[in-house]
Write a protein that holds these residues in place. Structure first.
Motif, PDB file in Angstrom:
ATOM      1  N   ARG A   1       0.825  -1.215   0.000  1.00  0.00           N
ATOM      2  CA  ARG A   1       0.000   0.000   0.000  1.00  0.00           C
ATOM      3  C   ARG A   1       0.851   1.253   0.000  1.00  0.00           C
ATOM      4  O   ARG A   1       1.854   1.335   0.707  1.00  0.00           O
TER       5      ARG A   1
ATOM      6  N   PHE B   1       2.123   4.648   1.114  1.00  0.00           N
ATOM      7  CA  PHE B   1       2.166   5.173   2.470  1.00  0.00           C
ATOM      8  C   PHE B   1       2.390   6.684   2.508  1.00  0.00           C
ATOM      9  O   PHE B   1       1.754   7.385   3.273  1.00  0.00           O
TER      10      PHE B   1
ATOM     11  N   ASP C   1       1.262  13.581   1.769  1.00  0.00           N
ATOM     12  CA  ASP C   1       0.054  12.812   2.056  1.00  0.00           C
ATOM     13  C   ASP C   1       0.540  11.505   2.673  1.00  0.00           C
ATOM     14  O   ASP C   1       1.266  10.743   2.024  1.00  0.00           O
TER      15      ASP C   1
ATOM     16  N   ARG D   1      -0.419   7.962   4.980  1.00  0.00           N
ATOM     17  CA  ARG D   1      -1.497   7.051   5.388  1.00  0.00           C
ATOM     18  C   ARG D   1      -1.234   6.591   6.827  1.00  0.00           C
ATOM     19  O   ARG D   1      -0.663   5.539   7.077  1.00  0.00           O
TER      20      ARG D   1
ATOM     21  N   GLU E   1      -6.667   4.623   7.572  1.00  0.00           N
ATOM     22  CA  GLU E   1      -7.201   4.145   6.302  1.00  0.00           C
ATOM     23  C   GLU E   1      -7.114   5.200   5.204  1.00  0.00           C
ATOM     24  O   GLU E   1      -6.961   4.884   4.041  1.00  0.00           O
ATOM     25  N   GLU E   2      -7.210   6.463   5.579  1.00  0.00           N
ATOM     26  CA  GLU E   2      -7.176   7.562   4.618  1.00  0.00           C
ATOM     27  C   GLU E   2      -5.849   8.301   4.712  1.00  0.00           C
ATOM     28  O   GLU E   2      -5.183   8.274   5.744  1.00  0.00           O
ATOM     29  N   PHE E   3      -5.499   8.998   3.649  1.00  0.00           N
ATOM     30  CA  PHE E   3      -4.308   9.838   3.682  1.00  0.00           C
ATOM     31  C   PHE E   3      -4.585  11.101   4.475  1.00  0.00           C
ATOM     32  O   PHE E   3      -5.689  11.650   4.428  1.00  0.00           O
TER      33      PHE E   3
END
Length: 98
Positions: A38, A40, A53, A55, A58-60
């Motif tokens: 994922r 990051f 941005d 993570r 779950e969201e940035f």
């Protein structure tokens, strides 16, 4: 807000170097780091400054990284977040009956 270009990433090189030193992160493209499969952290630029941005959940979450102090603060926050992820707290505690 556009993704950070080469000149913006040049300005972020000390931060990028710090992120490259974190074993849990892998840089897939310059300035784009993954944790496992994922994304990051990646970077953006606009007239107001430079932003990461990240993570953390779950969201940035967008974080200002325009100054060296803000960049250092972000690295510390990432290290803490990754160490918590590696050693999560128990979700409950066992009760001892007497």
């Amino acid at each position: 807000m556009k993704h950070a270009g080469e000149s913006a990433l040049d300005r972020l090189e000390p931060l990028l170097t710090s992120l490259r030193a974190i074993p849990a992160l892998r840089e897939k493209a310059r300035g784009t780091f993954y944790r496992g499969s994922r994304a990051f952290v990646h970077f953006h630029e606009d007239v107001t400054g430079l932003f990461a941005d990240v993570r953390f959940g779950e969201e940035f979450e967008r974080v200002d990284v325009t100054s060296a102090a803000k960049q250092q603060r972000l690295v510390r926050r990432i290290v803490v977040a990754l160490s918590r992820a590696a050693f999560p707290r128990p979700t409950g505690t066992a009760r001892v009956r007497r």
